[in-house]
Write a protein that holds these residues in place. Structure first.
Motif, mmCIF file in Angstrom:
data_model
loop_
_atom_site.group_PDB
_atom_site.id
_atom_site.type_symbol
_atom_site.label_atom_id
_atom_site.label_comp_id
_atom_site.label_asym_id
_atom_site.label_seq_id
_atom_site.Cartn_x
_atom_site.Cartn_y
_atom_site.Cartn_z
ATOM 1 N N ASP A 1 0.844 -1.184 0.000
ATOM 2 C CA ASP A 1 0.000 0.000 0.000
ATOM 3 C C ASP A 1 0.883 1.238 0.000
ATOM 4 N N VAL A 2 0.300 2.376 -0.331
ATOM 5 C CA VAL A 2 1.004 3.650 -0.265
ATOM 6 C C VAL A 2 -0.028 4.710 0.101
ATOM 7 N N SER A 3 0.240 5.444 1.153
ATOM 8 C CA SER A 3 -0.699 6.439 1.657
ATOM 9 C C SER A 3 -0.139 7.842 1.465
ATOM 10 N N ILE A 4 -0.983 8.822 1.691
ATOM 11 C CA ILE A 4 -0.541 10.213 1.604
ATOM 12 C C ILE A 4 0.532 10.489 2.653
ATOM 13 N N ASP A 5 0.344 9.948 3.868
ATOM 14 C CA ASP A 5 1.363 10.129 4.911
ATOM 15 C C ASP A 5 2.702 9.544 4.478
ATOM 16 N N GLU A 6 2.655 8.387 3.828
ATOM 17 C CA GLU A 6 3.888 7.759 3.351
ATOM 18 C C GLU A 6 4.528 8.591 2.245
ATOM 19 N N MET A 7 3.694 9.197 1.409
ATOM 20 C CA MET A 7 4.222 10.048 0.351
ATOM 21 C C MET A 7 4.911 11.272 0.942
ATOM 22 N N VAL A 8 4.323 11.846 1.984
ATOM 23 C CA VAL A 8 4.945 12.994 2.654
ATOM 24 C C VAL A 8 6.291 12.582 3.251
ATOM 25 N N ASP A 9 6.325 11.412 3.883
ATOM 26 C CA ASP A 9 7.592 10.903 4.423
ATOM 27 C C ASP A 9 8.612 10.729 3.307
ATOM 28 N N LEU A 10 8.149 10.204 2.183
ATOM 29 C CA LEU A 10 9.029 9.985 1.041
ATOM 30 C C LEU A 10 9.601 11.297 0.524
ATOM 31 N N LEU A 11 8.777 12.336 0.490
ATOM 32 C CA LEU A 11 9.248 13.630 0.013
ATOM 33 C C LEU A 11 10.260 14.253 0.975
ATOM 34 N N ASP A 12 10.117 13.978 2.257
ATOM 35 C CA ASP A 12 11.128 14.433 3.211
ATOM 36 C C ASP A 12 12.482 13.805 2.882
ATOM 37 N N VAL A 13 12.438 12.511 2.529
ATOM 38 C CA VAL A 13 13.671 11.809 2.153
ATOM 39 C C VAL A 13 14.210 12.357 0.833
ATOM 40 N N ARG A 14 13.310 12.561 -0.116
ATOM 41 C CA ARG A 14 13.744 13.101 -1.409
ATOM 42 C C ARG A 14 14.382 14.481 -1.265
ATOM 43 N N GLU A 15 13.861 15.273 -0.358
ATOM 44 C CA GLU A 15 14.436 16.601 -0.158
ATOM 45 C C GLU A 15 15.904 16.504 0.239
ATOM 46 N N GLU A 16 16.206 15.563 1.124
ATOM 47 C CA GLU A 16 17.592 15.395 1.556
ATOM 48 C C GLU A 16 18.454 14.782 0.456
ATOM 49 N N LEU A 17 17.938 13.716 -0.168
ATOM 50 C CA LEU A 17 18.711 13.027 -1.200
ATOM 51 C C LEU A 17 18.989 13.935 -2.396
ATOM 52 N N GLU A 18 17.950 14.610 -2.875
ATOM 53 C CA GLU A 18 18.111 15.404 -4.084
ATOM 54 C C GLU A 18 18.765 16.749 -3.809
ATOM 55 N N GLY A 19 18.568 17.268 -2.595
ATOM 56 C CA GLY A 19 19.286 18.481 -2.221
ATOM 57 C C GLY A 19 20.779 18.223 -2.166
ATOM 58 N N PHE A 20 21.146 17.100 -1.558
ATOM 59 C CA PHE A 20 22.561 16.718 -1.482
ATOM 60 C C PHE A 20 23.116 16.446 -2.879
#
Length: 231
Positions: A80-99
């Protein structure tokens, strides 16, 4: 989704396990196999016309990518994938892609700048023609290109996984791609920061870009997104 809808072309010259894996992955990513669907090896092998071995191998590989959940004594299910999980994923993407942007700004070449600009040009054409599939493709290619410029294979691996999970969310939850219309201008801002060689600014601009997407998802979760599994 009825699993008998899963189709695959086995006329490829690639190893069968790769064909099975890619087809199952595509159907999970696009929502043809909806979250929560049990993946029965016998049924899938009959529907795809292959033995259970490549099915089993594909399921195990998809589990490692977070697309399948294996429950002991119960079997394998499309995760499954929820909106909360997507928000968590974007937090990770912010760090990964910012770096990634921070590293890329230090080593980007004129040829790589040109590739990013060409992707963005194609993105603008897709927006003009309301070509949603091409918009999604260009968005993915743009971010993928930046990560690959770093030359860091670990970053590439984790960023690819994060991008794929984000793509799946889009297919499952919403048809509103209005956010993409603003992407080309934001991408040009990222290109300008990378071109300047200012690693701090490049990271900041990418971080703001991801934060804007995060805000869009949160707002959509409150007011607009509909789970397509309801229909």
């Amino acid at each position: 989704m009825d699993l008998q809808d899963v189709k695959m072309d086995i006329g490829s010259h690639r190893p069968l396990r790769e064909v099975v894996y890619e087809e199952l992955k595509r159907n999970i990513m696009t929502g043809r196999i909806v979250p929560g669907t049990r993946l029965m090896e016998v049924d899938l092998s009959n529907q795809m016309g292959v033995s259970r071995t490549p099915i089993r191998e594909a399921i195990r590989k998809l589990e490692k990518e977070g697309l399948v959940t294996i429950q002991p004594r119960h079997g394998a299910y499309a995760s499954d994938v929820s909106i909360d999980e997507m928000v968590d994923l974007l937090d990770v993407r912010e760090e990964l892609e910012g770096f990634s942007a921070e590293l890329a700004a230090k080593r980007i070449t004129p040829e790589e700048i040109n590739r990013l600009e060409n992707i963005t040009d194609n993105y603008e054409l897709a927006v003009k023609h309301n070509d949603t599939e091409q918009m999604i493709f260009c968005d993915e290619q743009f971010h993928k290109e930046i990560v690959e410029i770093t030359g860091n294979n670990t970053l590439v691996k984790f960023s690819t996984m994060a991008q794929e999970l984000a793509l799946r969310f889009r297919y499952i939850y919403y048809d509103d791609f209005s956010r993409y219309e603003n992407m080309p201008s934001e991408h040009r801002g990222i290109i300008a920061a990378l071109k300047s060689g200012d690693s701090t600014e490049a990271r900041r601009v990418v971080s703001e870009h991801i934060k804007a997407l995060r805000a869009f998802v949160i707002e959509g979760g409150k007011t607009g997104f509909r789970d397509k599994r309801e229909f």
